[in-house]
Design a protein around this motif. Structure first.
Motif, PDB file in Angstrom:
ATOM      1  N   LYS A 107       1.186  -1.284  -0.406  1.00 62.60           N
ATOM      2  CA  LYS A 107      -0.179   0.012  -0.179  1.00 62.60           C
ATOM      3  C   LYS A 107       0.716   1.734  -0.020  1.00 62.60           C
ATOM      4  O   LYS A 107       0.924   2.146  -0.616  1.00 62.60           O
ATOM      5  CB  LYS A 107      -0.655   0.685   1.521  1.00 62.60           C
ATOM      6  CG  LYS A 107      -1.603   1.342   1.344  1.00 62.60           C
ATOM      7  CD  LYS A 107      -2.383   1.430   2.290  1.00 62.60           C
ATOM      8  CE  LYS A 107      -3.550   2.775   2.935  1.00 62.60           C
ATOM      9  NZ  LYS A 107      -3.886   2.471   4.060  1.00 62.60           N
ATOM     10  N   HIS A 108       1.722   1.557   0.833  1.00 58.77           N
ATOM     11  CA  HIS A 108       2.896   2.226   0.798  1.00 58.77           C
ATOM     12  C   HIS A 108       3.465   2.630  -0.443  1.00 58.77           C
ATOM     13  O   HIS A 108       3.434   3.462  -0.746  1.00 58.77           O
ATOM     14  CB  HIS A 108       3.380   1.803   2.370  1.00 58.77           C
ATOM     15  CG  HIS A 108       2.992   2.499   2.951  1.00 58.77           C
ATOM     16  ND1 HIS A 108       2.831   3.648   3.672  1.00 58.77           N
ATOM     17  CD2 HIS A 108       2.588   2.083   4.170  1.00 58.77           C
ATOM     18  CE1 HIS A 108       2.566   4.073   5.004  1.00 58.77           C
ATOM     19  NE2 HIS A 108       2.325   3.433   5.267  1.00 58.77           N
ATOM     20  N   GLU A 140       0.870   4.501  -2.534  1.00 56.36           N
ATOM     21  CA  GLU A 140       1.188   5.819  -2.439  1.00 56.36           C
ATOM     22  C   GLU A 140       1.894   6.249  -2.551  1.00 56.36           C
ATOM     23  O   GLU A 140       1.718   7.349  -3.122  1.00 56.36           O
ATOM     24  CB  GLU A 140       0.486   5.570  -1.054  1.00 56.36           C
ATOM     25  CG  GLU A 140      -0.166   5.679  -0.402  1.00 56.36           C
ATOM     26  CD  GLU A 140      -1.510   5.453  -0.696  1.00 56.36           C
ATOM     27  OE1 GLU A 140      -2.059   6.705  -0.825  1.00 56.36           O
ATOM     28  OE2 GLU A 140      -2.569   5.216  -1.483  1.00 56.36           O
ATOM     29  N   TYR A 180       1.290   7.251  -6.906  1.00 58.12           N
ATOM     30  CA  TYR A 180       0.755   7.883  -6.866  1.00 58.12           C
ATOM     31  C   TYR A 180       1.150   9.501  -6.564  1.00 58.12           C
ATOM     32  O   TYR A 180       0.680  10.017  -7.663  1.00 58.12           O
ATOM     33  CB  TYR A 180      -0.531   8.108  -6.083  1.00 58.12           C
ATOM     34  CG  TYR A 180      -1.105   6.790  -6.609  1.00 58.12           C
ATOM     35  CD1 TYR A 180      -1.596   6.177  -7.780  1.00 58.12           C
ATOM     36  CD2 TYR A 180      -1.705   5.554  -5.473  1.00 58.12           C
ATOM     37  CE1 TYR A 180      -2.111   5.328  -8.286  1.00 58.12           C
ATOM     38  CE2 TYR A 180      -2.958   4.976  -6.043  1.00 58.12           C
ATOM     39  CZ  TYR A 180      -2.373   3.989  -6.786  1.00 58.12           C
ATOM     40  OH  TYR A 180      -3.755   2.693  -7.912  1.00 58.12           O
ATOM     41  N   ASP A 181       1.765   9.839  -5.638  1.00 60.20           N
ATOM     42  CA  ASP A 181       2.152  10.817  -5.181  1.00 60.20           C
ATOM     43  C   ASP A 181       3.231  12.090  -5.866  1.00 60.20           C
ATOM     44  O   ASP A 181       3.332  12.855  -6.283  1.00 60.20           O
ATOM     45  CB  ASP A 181       3.243  10.939  -4.132  1.00 60.20           C
ATOM     46  CG  ASP A 181       1.649  10.594  -2.709  1.00 60.20           C
ATOM     47  OD1 ASP A 181       0.649  11.405  -2.852  1.00 60.20           O
ATOM     48  OD2 ASP A 181       2.382  10.355  -1.644  1.00 60.20           O
ATOM     49  N   ASN A 205      -7.102   1.465   0.068  1.00 58.13           N
ATOM     50  CA  ASN A 205      -6.613   2.324  -0.378  1.00 58.13           C
ATOM     51  C   ASN A 205      -7.051   2.049  -2.162  1.00 58.13           C
ATOM     52  O   ASN A 205      -6.578   3.238  -2.713  1.00 58.13           O
ATOM     53  CB  ASN A 205      -5.415   3.224  -0.274  1.00 58.13           C
ATOM     54  CG  ASN A 205      -6.031   4.976  -0.571  1.00 58.13           C
ATOM     55  OD1 ASN A 205      -7.405   5.370  -0.644  1.00 58.13           O
ATOM     56  ND2 ASN A 205      -4.771   5.888  -0.066  1.00 58.13           N
ATOM     57  N   LYS A 248      -5.563   9.923   1.895  1.00 59.30           N
ATOM     58  CA  LYS A 248      -5.247  10.842   0.494  1.00 59.30           C
ATOM     59  C   LYS A 248      -6.909   9.622   0.141  1.00 59.30           C
ATOM     60  O   LYS A 248      -5.988   8.318  -0.193  1.00 59.30           O
ATOM     61  CB  LYS A 248      -3.935  10.588   0.106  1.00 59.30           C
ATOM     62  CG  LYS A 248      -2.746  11.614   0.409  1.00 59.30           C
ATOM     63  CD  LYS A 248      -1.885  11.511   0.044  1.00 59.30           C
ATOM     64  CE  LYS A 248      -0.849  12.653   0.688  1.00 59.30           C
ATOM     65  NZ  LYS A 248       0.523  12.530   0.593  1.00 59.30           N
ATOM     66  N   ARG A 264      -7.617   8.385  -3.605  1.00 61.73           N
ATOM     67  CA  ARG A 264      -7.237   7.961  -4.170  1.00 61.73           C
ATOM     68  C   ARG A 264      -8.986   8.284  -5.348  1.00 61.73           C
ATOM     69  O   ARG A 264      -8.447   8.462  -6.523  1.00 61.73           O
ATOM     70  CB  ARG A 264      -6.697   6.969  -4.843  1.00 61.73           C
ATOM     71  CG  ARG A 264      -5.136   7.121  -4.122  1.00 61.73           C
ATOM     72  CD  ARG A 264      -4.412   8.624  -4.479  1.00 61.73           C
ATOM     73  NE  ARG A 264      -3.094   8.219  -3.539  1.00 61.73           N
ATOM     74  CZ  ARG A 264      -2.155   9.171  -3.410  1.00 61.73           C
ATOM     75  NH1 ARG A 264      -2.038  10.304  -4.511  1.00 61.73           N
ATOM     76  NH2 ARG A 264      -1.297   9.735  -2.662  1.00 61.73           N
TER      77      ARG A 264
END
Length: 658
Positions: A63-64, A67, A70-71, A299, A316, A318
């Motif tokens: 998951k991290h 993320e 995406y960031d 997420n 956050k 998405r």
């Protein structure tokens, strides 16, 4: 081509591709090092994505990583100064994630076996395959069963999309056993390197079990065999683990839309694939993972109904799906950071919809709303601010006001608007250099067009275009779409100039024309026109066509629909040198006598006797807006026979008059 966004890998693939395109001499070494770190991170993430049920620590790490991707992609796409301001932070996060992978010994979660090849057998559903909670009353299985087993006769396509191991296949398997009352059924699983002939042979052997597929058959013939067998039947097909839109584009050709209550389910990890399958049919549904709790945990998508305005959301969000229904006071939680949302689906009243301008990073926008008292139109002027938008779909019962220019939408690929017939779009200008492989409009205004901001359109990459019924006439700009491969359109009026304009399209291989108003004009397909066309479908109340020598040199399939009671005319079939198959759909009134139908069938077959295979079917009358004697007289006065193009009478030995 930009790599697709994957539920398992996030934006890692497209991000690394974009980093390769960055040329910044001042930071070249730093970008190279960051790219190398991300390549390592991506390979580790790919390994873990193959685990069927990874442990909590591994899911947390994955998951991290997503993320982070995406960031980073948001910054690369939207912040010109990200290299100076944020690159060092991204480098630190990537290095920490790579170190954590080894510190937590996550490699123990990676399966030792290779990717499983295509398996056409449906696994048994037992206790080991059940995901806790999905089969409860009101759970995903319940909700999907209700969606798929309603009495709607139209074809429905449902796509279940989510990360690996989240339970997509399990849901599909249980639906397979719960849903019945279909005449034909098929369940197939694909792979990253699919065997298209194997997939199609498996479908055909399941839907037609008493007649095995031929020993040697290509993809085209297998597709046609499936289509013909399912044409008048209800069917239920599950395609598990789709990896590419190209696979869906091939397989979907085998499924007739019909009105027999058929259902298709696809499962995929890739959002682009889900969107592609859902665009296949207007009443389709994309299930952004029905396992809501697991989706929020990863997420992947956050689904909210009108009762959850105070729900605690991820830091956050998405992908946000607001399913407000008919609730009159539903609102988006104030704590939601809308600026991070990449995909928004809204279903509800117009007044409850959040402002589009708040979603600066949207790539996908799906709006399904209806107006209430005082809401008569919806202005899309703010859409030009969504410069990353790739997919836009609007379905509503009010007028949509589309701005004359949307030049900021440099990445728009799909535009679909299905609104009230009197919507105000007359001319739409999209920015130059757009990547728009598919667009669907439903304008019933007297004139509709889409054009480029540049004077010439020769480099436009549009490959498939559908104009949902009916528009008044063909826009001139269609003749400028030089890479157009597929065109399906319903028009009220067709002119010879329209045929000539389409005939020059160099890449057009599939053409479907439905003309709602017949005229006395005979449409002539001239020499050297439609050079690439392989499939041609033409439907009109009156059939008046002639093919000159050298026209459509590569045509293989000709499908013609017309009514029996009019004076039809068909000539020049012998000039279609590569024609292999002809299908006729003859519309006959309920009160028509059998001899009338047989006469029309016989005359049609006589006109096309050179084709290898001829199939003729009886159908209801094809809708024709010039149905009254007064209208027919008006048309004949408007186009007297002396003004018809070409010397058709010279081909009387091949003409069809019935």
């Amino acid at each position: 081509m930009e790599a697709p966004i994957s539920a398992s890998l996030g934006a890692m693939g497209s991000l690394i591709g974009k980093l390769y395109e960055i040329v910044a001499a001042e930071h070249r070494v730093e970008i190279l090092k960051l790219r190398e770190d991300l390549e390592i991170t991506r390979s580790l993430l790919l390994k873990l994505s193959k685990a069927r049920d990874p442990p909590v620590t591994a899911r947390h790490w994955m998951k991290h990583v997503r993320e982070l991707s995406y960031d980073m992609e948001d910054c690369v796409d939207a912040e010109p100064d990200w290299i100076d301001e944020k690159m060092s932070g991204f480098k630190t996060r990537a290095a920490e994630l790579n170190e954590q992978y080894h510190r937590y010994m996550l490699e123990d979660s990676v399966p030792s076996f290779a990717d499983i090849a295509i398996d056409h057998r449906l696994p048994a559903v037992d206790g080991r395959n059940v995901v806790v909670g999905i089969d409860a009353n009101g759970g995903p299985i319940d909700r999907l069963c209700q969606l798929l087993s309603d009495q709607d006769p139209e074809l429905k396509v449902v796509s279940i999309v989510g990360v690996a191991g989240i339970g997509k296949t399990t849901i599909a398997e249980q639906l397979w056993h719960k849903l019945g009352a279909f005449q034909c059924r098929a369940f197939v699983q694909t792979s990253k390197k699919p065997d298209m002939r194997g997939i199609l042979r498996s479908i055909l052997s399941q839907v037609r079990p008493h007649q095995p597929p031929p020993g040697v058959s290509d993809v085209h013939n297998l597709t046609q065999d499936i289509y013909d067998h399912l044409q008048d039947k209800s069917y239920f097909v599950i395609i598990d683990d789709l990896w590419a839109t190209s696979v869906w584009e091939v397989v979907s050709r085998a499924f007739p839309e019909g009105n027999h209550g058929s259902r298709i389910i696809t499962t995929t990890e890739t959002e682009d694939v889900a969107l592609a399958s859902c665009a296949y049919q207007s009443s389709a549904h994309m299930v952004h993972d029905f396992i809501t709790s697991k989706s929020i945990e990863q997420n992947f998508v956050t689904v909210m109904d009108y009762s959850e305005s105070t729900i605690q959301l991820s830091d956050k969000v998405r992908r946000l799906s607001l399913q407000f229904g008919s609730a009159t006071y539903a609102t988006t939680p104030a704590s939601t950071r809308l600026s991070q949302v990449r995909s928004l689906t809204f279903i509800g009243l117009l007044k409850c919809m959040p402002s589009i301008s708040e979603f600066k990073l949207l790539r996908v926008l799906i709006l399904n709303f209806w107006g209430d008292q005082g809401s008569t139109s919806f202005d899309l002027a703010q859409i030009s601010e969504l410069f990353l938008l790739r997919y836009l779909q609007i379905i509503c019962n009010i007028i949509v006001q589309v701005p004359d220019q949307m030049q900021g939408l440099e990445h728009l690929e799909t535009l679909e608007i299905n609104a009230r017939p009197d919507w105000s779009l007359l001319h739409l200008v999209l920015g130059a250099g757009l990547n728009r492989p598919h667009a669907t409009l439903d304008p019933s205004a007297p004139s509709t067009s889409i054009s480029s901001s540049e004077p010439r359109y020769t480099s436009d990459p549009v490959k498939a275009f559908e104009l949902v019924p009916p528009i008044w006439s063909l826009p001139n700009w269609i003749g400028q779409l030089n890479k157009l491969c597929t065109l399906k359109v319903v028009v009220r009026e067709l002119q010879q100039d329209d045929i000539s304009g389409l005939g020059g399209l160099p890449a057009l291989t599939v053409l479907s024309l439905y003309v709602r108003r017949h005229t006395a004009e005979i449409f002539v397909f001239n020499t050297a026109q439609f050079a690439a066309l392989e499939y041609f479908e033409f439907k009109c109340g009156v059939l008046r066509l002639t093919f000159q020598e050298g026209a459509m040199p590569n045509l293989q399939m000709l499908k013609l629909g017309f009514n029996a009671q009019y004076g039809n005319f068909l000539a020049g079939i012998q000039h279609l040198s590569n024609l292999k198959e002809v299908a006729g759909i003859i519309g006959v009134a309920d009160c028509a006598e059998e001899p009338e139908w047989r006469a029309a069938e016989s005359a049609f077959k006589d006109a096309i006797q050179l084709a290898n295979e001829v199939n003729v079917k009886r159908a209801d009358l094809i809708e024709d807006e010039y149905d009254s004697p007064e209208n027919r007289h008006f048309i004949q006065e408007k186009h007297p026979p002396s003004e018809q193009p070409g010397n058709i009478k010279e081909e009387s030995d091949r003409r069809y008059e019935a």
